[in-house]
Design an enzyme around this catalytic site. Structure first.
Site, PDB file in Angstrom:
ATOM      1  N   GLU A  97       0.844  -1.195   0.000  1.00  0.00           N
ATOM      2  CA  GLU A  97       0.000   0.000   0.000  1.00  0.00           C
ATOM      3  C   GLU A  97       0.886   1.255   0.000  1.00  0.00           C
ATOM      4  OE1 GLU A  97      -2.570   1.611  -0.551  1.00  0.00           O
ATOM      5  OE2 GLU A  97      -4.036   1.413   1.064  1.00  0.00           O
ATOM      6  N   ASP A  98       0.349   2.355  -0.480  1.00  0.00           N
ATOM      7  CA  ASP A  98       1.120   3.603  -0.498  1.00  0.00           C
ATOM      8  C   ASP A  98       1.339   4.172   0.905  1.00  0.00           C
ATOM      9  OD1 ASP A  98      -1.565   4.235  -0.141  1.00  0.00           O
ATOM     10  OD2 ASP A  98      -1.706   5.585  -1.852  1.00  0.00           O
ATOM     11  N   ASP A 101      -2.849   5.661   6.897  1.00  0.00           N
ATOM     12  CA  ASP A 101      -3.295   6.918   7.483  1.00  0.00           C
ATOM     13  C   ASP A 101      -4.203   6.567   8.665  1.00  0.00           C
ATOM     14  OD1 ASP A 101      -3.826   9.642   7.707  1.00  0.00           O
ATOM     15  OD2 ASP A 101      -5.358   9.648   6.162  1.00  0.00           O
ATOM     16  N   PHE A 150      -1.090  16.451   4.236  1.00  0.00           N
ATOM     17  CA  PHE A 150      -1.599  15.775   3.047  1.00  0.00           C
ATOM     18  C   PHE A 150      -0.500  15.783   1.993  1.00  0.00           C
ATOM     19  CE2 PHE A 150      -3.896  15.381  -0.948  1.00  0.00           C
ATOM     20  CZ  PHE A 150      -4.637  14.248  -0.678  1.00  0.00           C
ATOM     21  N   ARG A 163       0.261  12.040  -9.125  1.00  0.00           N
ATOM     22  CA  ARG A 163       0.809  10.714  -8.805  1.00  0.00           C
ATOM     23  C   ARG A 163       2.195  10.520  -9.413  1.00  0.00           C
ATOM     24  NH1 ARG A 163      -3.444   7.536  -6.801  1.00  0.00           N
ATOM     25  NH2 ARG A 163      -5.466   7.926  -7.720  1.00  0.00           N
TER      26      ARG A 163
HETATM   27  P1  5GP Z   1      -6.483   5.098   5.413  1.00  0.00           P
HETATM   28  O1  5GP Z   1      -7.600   4.126   5.133  1.00  0.00           O
HETATM   29  O2  5GP Z   1      -5.334   4.473   6.157  1.00  0.00           O
HETATM   30  O3  5GP Z   1      -7.001   6.327   6.084  1.00  0.00           O
HETATM   31  O4  5GP Z   1      -5.904   5.615   4.042  1.00  0.00           O
HETATM   32  C1  5GP Z   1      -6.257   5.025   2.866  1.00  0.00           C
HETATM   33  C2  5GP Z   1      -5.841   5.768   1.654  1.00  0.00           C
HETATM   34  O5  5GP Z   1      -6.031   7.154   1.788  1.00  0.00           O
HETATM   35  C3  5GP Z   1      -4.389   5.607   1.285  1.00  0.00           C
HETATM   36  O6  5GP Z   1      -4.146   4.395   0.647  1.00  0.00           O
HETATM   37  C4  5GP Z   1      -4.211   6.786   0.364  1.00  0.00           C
HETATM   38  O7  5GP Z   1      -4.614   6.441  -0.938  1.00  0.00           O
HETATM   39  C5  5GP Z   1      -5.124   7.823   0.967  1.00  0.00           C
HETATM   40  N1  5GP Z   1      -4.342   8.785   1.755  1.00  0.00           N
HETATM   41  C6  5GP Z   1      -4.098   8.802   3.067  1.00  0.00           C
HETATM   42  N2  5GP Z   1      -3.305   9.847   3.414  1.00  0.00           N
HETATM   43  C7  5GP Z   1      -3.035  10.481   2.254  1.00  0.00           C
HETATM   44  C8  5GP Z   1      -2.246  11.630   1.920  1.00  0.00           C
HETATM   45  O8  5GP Z   1      -1.598  12.296   2.739  1.00  0.00           O
HETATM   46  N3  5GP Z   1      -2.213  11.964   0.602  1.00  0.00           N
HETATM   47  C9  5GP Z   1      -2.891  11.277  -0.359  1.00  0.00           C
HETATM   48  N4  5GP Z   1      -2.764  11.696  -1.608  1.00  0.00           N
HETATM   49  N5  5GP Z   1      -3.640  10.205  -0.084  1.00  0.00           N
HETATM   50  C10 5GP Z   1      -3.704   9.812   1.209  1.00  0.00           C
END
Ligand code: 5GP
Length: 178
Positions: A97-98, A101, A150, A163
């Site tokens: 995963e990227d 969060d 962010f 991206r």
């Molecule tokens: P989570 O479910 O852990 O909150 O995050 C899921 C998705 O939210 C990540 O896979 C990513 O695609 C997006 N995301 C979370 N934080 C960021 C951020 O700082 N920037 C961007 N562009 N996407 C984020």
């Protein structure tokens, strides 16, 4: 690019991180049947880098999920847009995963994949934003920790853009507060 406030993580730092993770993964899964599942779209650049540094044979597949829609705040709703084609029964799974969060997306994916009979399900993420965690998710291969900002680039987008930036960057606030 005019929308970028500053570079948070350089190409060199990302490269070093990828090499370290790939080396650990190659050792840990030596002699095991491993299916790597890349999470689209954000994970595609990290996975492309990571996969090429892994020195053992692996199966690669992808899932496409959406949790953010077009905003910069997590909705907590995880929608599976594309599922894997690979049968993971009796195999080891590594989700790539990227960023972690809130942890909601990965938590959901782990629980879903565990219902399909894999030997193990582990997580590898390029970036980690621990201050925003809502659920306790175990990240086995944890990437670079970042503050509550962010970020875009290295696969991460804002409204589908940025991206392709090779570094992890902080977007100017006025871009998403508009
Ligand atoms: P989570 O479910 O852990 O909150 O995050 C899921 C998705 O939210 C990540 O896979 C990513 O695609 C997006 N995301 C979370 N934080 C960021 C951020 O700082 N920037 C961007 N562009 N996407 C984020």
């Amino acid at each position: 690019m005019g929308a970028i406030e500053r570079v948070l993580i350089t190409k060199e730092e990302l490269n070093k991180q990828v090499k370290e993770m790939a080396s650990r993964i190659s050792k840990d899964y030596e002699g095991k049947e491993l299916v790597i599942i890349g999470v689209l779209k954000g994970g595609f650049i990290f996975l492309a880098d990571l996969a090429r540094e892994i020195t053992i044979p692996v199966d690669l597949d992808f899932m496409s999920v959406s949790s953010y829609g077009n905003s910069s705040k997590s909705s907590g709703v995880v929608k599976i847009i594309k599922d894997v084609d690979t049968n993971i029964d009796g195999k080891h799974v590594l989700i790539v995963e990227d960023i972690v969060d809130t942890g909601l997306t990965l938590n959901h994916l782990v629980e879903l994949l565990k219902t399909r009979g894999p030997l193990s399900v582990k997580i590898c993420a390029a970036l980690d934003k621990p201050s925003r965690r809502k659920v306790d998710v175990q990240v086995d291969y944890k990437g670079i920790e970042i503050p509550d900002e962010f970020v875009v680039g290295y696969g991460l987008d804002y409204c589908g853009k940025y991206r392709n930036i090779p570094e992890v960057c902080i977007l100017k606030k006025d871009v998403y507060l508009k």
